[in-house]
Design an enzyme around this catalytic site. Structure first.
Site, PDB file in Angstrom:
ATOM      1  N   GLU A  46       0.877  -1.168   0.000  1.00  0.00           N
ATOM      2  CA  GLU A  46       0.000   0.000   0.000  1.00  0.00           C
ATOM      3  C   GLU A  46       0.913   1.216   0.000  1.00  0.00           C
ATOM      4  O   GLU A  46       1.608   1.481   0.962  1.00  0.00           O
ATOM      5  CB  GLU A  46      -0.886  -0.034   1.256  1.00  0.00           C
ATOM      6  CG  GLU A  46      -1.825   1.140   1.385  1.00  0.00           C
ATOM      7  CD  GLU A  46      -2.646   1.102   2.682  1.00  0.00           C
ATOM      8  OE1 GLU A  46      -2.723   0.033   3.328  1.00  0.00           O
ATOM      9  OE2 GLU A  46      -3.207   2.142   3.047  1.00  0.00           O
ATOM     10  N   ASP A  57      -4.507  10.037   9.447  1.00  0.00           N
ATOM     11  CA  ASP A  57      -3.183   9.551   9.818  1.00  0.00           C
ATOM     12  C   ASP A  57      -2.730  10.034  11.179  1.00  0.00           C
ATOM     13  O   ASP A  57      -2.958  11.181  11.554  1.00  0.00           O
ATOM     14  CB  ASP A  57      -2.155   9.962   8.753  1.00  0.00           C
ATOM     15  CG  ASP A  57      -2.345   9.175   7.471  1.00  0.00           C
ATOM     16  OD1 ASP A  57      -2.603   7.963   7.574  1.00  0.00           O
ATOM     17  OD2 ASP A  57      -2.271   9.759   6.378  1.00  0.00           O
TER      18      ASP A  57
END
Ligand SMILES: Cc1ncc(COP(=O)(O)O)c(C=O)c1O
Lengths: 303, 408
Positions: A46, A57
């Site tokens: 990924e 994130d």
């Protein structure tokens, strides 16, 4: 056909997916790192696109992607990296991107470039299926996988939409939070993976479920694989790459890959606790007979 | 300018879409909370008991209706009649309290016990901390590190009120990054926590809900202007960061086609430089913080940093209803530089004895400019906040601080 799905099935539904930001700490190193973790046992890669406002994130990935943006990252590096990585490994390369860079680039143009570079598809953290019509059409045209998220808080209707919209797997969000290594992957992950399987079954389909957010150890990988088809590791790999470069990230990936082995030879220390498979582990996690065991043997050798 | 008489009322527009702008572009983990909030707000909007409680708080706690002041000395200097809608006189010193009380009531109805908010100038953070104290809720305010430095007084106010202030060190360390951090907190604590968005931005239902809670500004001002002058103003002016005080005052006038609606965006070092916050005038449509709107972005969709002397206007996006009104041509958006804003700040202070927030000074500057173009006109200005928080910045700008004096 979905290359991601094929790869997960070939692993015997014991996939390890490794996340790394493209261009971190520089383009060449990020390519080497991605190839290294694929060689060390990652089923799929990924590749994250650095973005100015990465709402999903945690601090480790934020710091890495921010420094990448500050040194002048351009999307051209992404396509270059995808091409370079896919030329050297057979692991499918999925791109994880927030949606505005794709919108700005042009959805179809982005899909075309990604497909031409050999990319397998996109994981879209801030694009839900109901906003994804242009993307779904482009993905269809260019035969790309599209991975949408399902979360512990998702309603049945929203899970149905994620299952129907996704190709490759459904990103099963382990915990209500952002990326970042955690000591415990929530119980919520198991319940969600089971719900996704049940919703898919009642819709007459099957959905592969890969669990992400908070996974950082081989033990966690092994635990997740008792109920899901894959485990996704991000922050821990990024931290290793930042601290110890390609050798460190390769070593971590190899140790994580040991968690995909159903007999766990590398884990003598924890074997007692893990010896009895979790009661009620759903049938799909039993490795497929031939491909699965071959894969395990390979990993056993490299671990 | 002809918003045709036959066309449906612009005042009836509601989310999730304002033309091509708005929507809900959030990560899946927050979708359940967003859906729950939208559903709950729709109930509140239709519930007379909710509206009565909101009206009571607005009256007895905020001090509504706020005054309309005929700024006669400033008007004389400017050459046009300038009317000031005095949101600076609200409890906590700005319009932000209107929205905060409304959302705190919604949060209470949702059973949430913790409020989180982003803040730029600190006015929204102060208002949220105030509501948390009033409602007995926990409060965490995210504030860019740059802003904690330039609005230190408001940081102390929030802490006095019992809130935790978290300086945000990521990205540009200003308002946009504070929103990112607030949203991350919300994902992790969504069961207990309401994200109290401070402007008409973000995913639906925030733009509509926040606008509704500020509607009193325009409703009152329209009546007060008619009572005072016998007619409607020629133009309504307000500063635009995310755009909440502007939407609040514009809304009552949307169907008055002869009334010009002018939003003043912060031009920072100047519209001709790269250091500004001109989201509408210089931005392009894109996604940020869960909405599709005009935003400052580069050619690859990375959000650009905005710049303004005013922390409250230092935001690279804008509420979707403004983007829509801009495209319709119903509202105009004009730049005001730091220098023009500070000149207006001083002009109002010296002419009327009213020290405005630097944000609000942008609206004053727009009015002074329009007065030159349209002498004799009547200009209604949103004075969105008071300037106590900005005294240190103004002191430095005008060199009013004695050498060696204790700095704020
Ligand atoms: C006094 C004042 N006016 C205006 C603003 C800008 O916000 P908005 O554009 O949402 O009214 C702020 C924000 O902090 C403020 O404190």
């Amino acid at each position: 056909m979905s290359r991601t799905e094929d790869a997960i099935r070939a692993s015997g539904s014991r996939a390890l997916i490794g996340y790394l930001p493209v261009g971190f700490p520089d383009l060449a190193t990020s390519i080497e790192a991605a190839v290294a973790i694929a060689e060390a046992g990652c089923t799929a890669i990924e590749l994250g696109v650095p973005y100015s406002d990465p709402g999903m994130d945690g601090p480790v990935i934020q710091a890495a992607t921010q420094s990448t943006l500050e040194r002048g990252f351009r999307l051209e590096e992404l396509f270059e990296a995808v091409a370079a990585i896919t030329a050297r490994t057979s692991a499918p390369v999925l791109v994880m991107t927030y949606w505005n860079p794709v919108l700005r680039y042009g959805v179809d143009r982005f899909a075309e470039r990604l497909a031409a570079a050999g990319g397998a598809g996109l994981i879209t953290p801030d694009l839900t299926p109901e906003n994804g019509r242009d993307w779904l059409e482009a993905a269809e045209r260019h035969d790309l996988d599209r991975v949408f998220l399902a979360a512990p808080s998702s309603s049945d209707a929203r899970i149905d939409a994620a299952v129907a919209g996704s190709r490759g797997f459904v990103y099963t969000v382990s915990t209500m939070g952002t990326t970042g290594a955690r000591n415990d992957v929530d119980l919520a992950a198991r319940a969600l993976a089971d719900r996704i399987a049940a919703r898919a079954a009642s819709a007459g389909t099957e959905a592969l479920r890969c669990v992400g957010l908070g996974i950082s150890t081989a033990e966690q990988v092994r635990d997740v694989l008792t109920y899901a088809d894959g485990a996704i590791v991000g922050s821990a790999l990024v931290r290793a790459l930042g601290a110890g470069g390609v050798p460190a990230v390769r070593e971590l990936a190899a140790s994580l890959a040991a968690g995909t082995l159903d007999d766990g030879p590398a884990f003598a220390g924890t074997q007692a606790a893990d010896a009895a498979p979790a009661a009620g582990a759903p049938a799909p996690s039993t490795p497929a007979p031939s491909t699965g065991s071959t894969h395990s043997t390979e990993k056993g050798a490299s671990a | 300018m002809s918003a045709s008489q036959q066309s449906p009322s612009l005042r009836e527009q509601h989310g999730p879409w304002f033309g091509a702008y708005g929507g809900v572009f959030m990560p899946e983990p927050l979708m359940a909370a967003i859906d729950e909030l939208a559903e709950c707000y729709a109930e509140c909007k239709a519930d007379p008991a909710f509206q009565a409680e909101f009206a009571r708080l607005s009256r007895d706690y905020t001090g509504r209706p706020s005054l309309l002041t005929d700024a006669t000395r400033l008007s004389e200097q400017a050459g046009a009649r300038i009317l000031l809608k005095r949101e600076d006189l609200n409890h906590t010193g700005s319009h932000k309290i209107n929205n905060v009380l409304g959302q705190a009531l919604v949060a209470q109805r949702l059973g949430k016990t913790r409020l989180i908010a982003e803040t730029g100038a600190g006015q929204h953070g102060v208002a949220t901390a105030t509501a948390a104290a009033l409602f007995g809720m926990e409060c965490v305010v995210y504030m860019g590190e740059v802003d904690t430095e330039r609005q230190a007084l408001n940081v102390a106010r929030m802490r006095l009120l019992g809130a935790e202030v978290v300086p945000v060190k990521s990205g540009s360390r200003t308002l946009k990054d504070a929103i990112n951090e607030g949203l991350r907190d919300w994902v992790a604590n969504v069961d207990s926590t309401h994200y109290l968005m401070g402007t008409v931005a973000g995913p639906h239902p925030f733009p509509e809900m926040v606008r509704d809670f500020h509607r009193a500004i325009g409703d009152e001002a329209r009546e007060q202007t008619i009572a005072l002058t016998g007619g409607l103003p020629d133009a309504v002016l307000a500063c635009v960061g995310g755009g909440s005080n502007a939407m609040g005052i514009f809304h009552a006038f949307l169907d008055d086609a002869d009334v010009r609606l002018i939003g003043l965006e912060a031009a920072g070092d100047g519209a001709e430089t790269a250091r500004h916050a001109l989201s509408i005038e210089r931005g392009a449509p894109g996604l940020l913080h869960g909405m599709r709107t005009y935003l400052l972005q580069d050619d690859e969709g990375q959000t650009l940093e905005s710049h303004s002397i005013s922390a409250g206007l230092d935001y690279p996006g804008v509420g979707p209803e403004h983007a829509w009104l801009h495209d319709l041509g119903r509202a105009e958006y004009q730049p005001v530089s730091d220098t023009e804003a500070m000149d207006a700040f001083l002009a109002l202070t010296r002419a009327e004895g009213i020290i405005p927030a630097i944000e609000s000074a942008h609206a004053i500057a727009g009015a002074l400019r329009l007065a030159k173009e349209q002498p004799g006109s009547t200009l209604l200005v949103s004075l969105s906040g008071r300037g106590d928080k900005d005294v240190a910045t103004a002191g430095r700008w005008f060199h009013l601080l004695d050498e060696g004096a204790q700095q704020l």
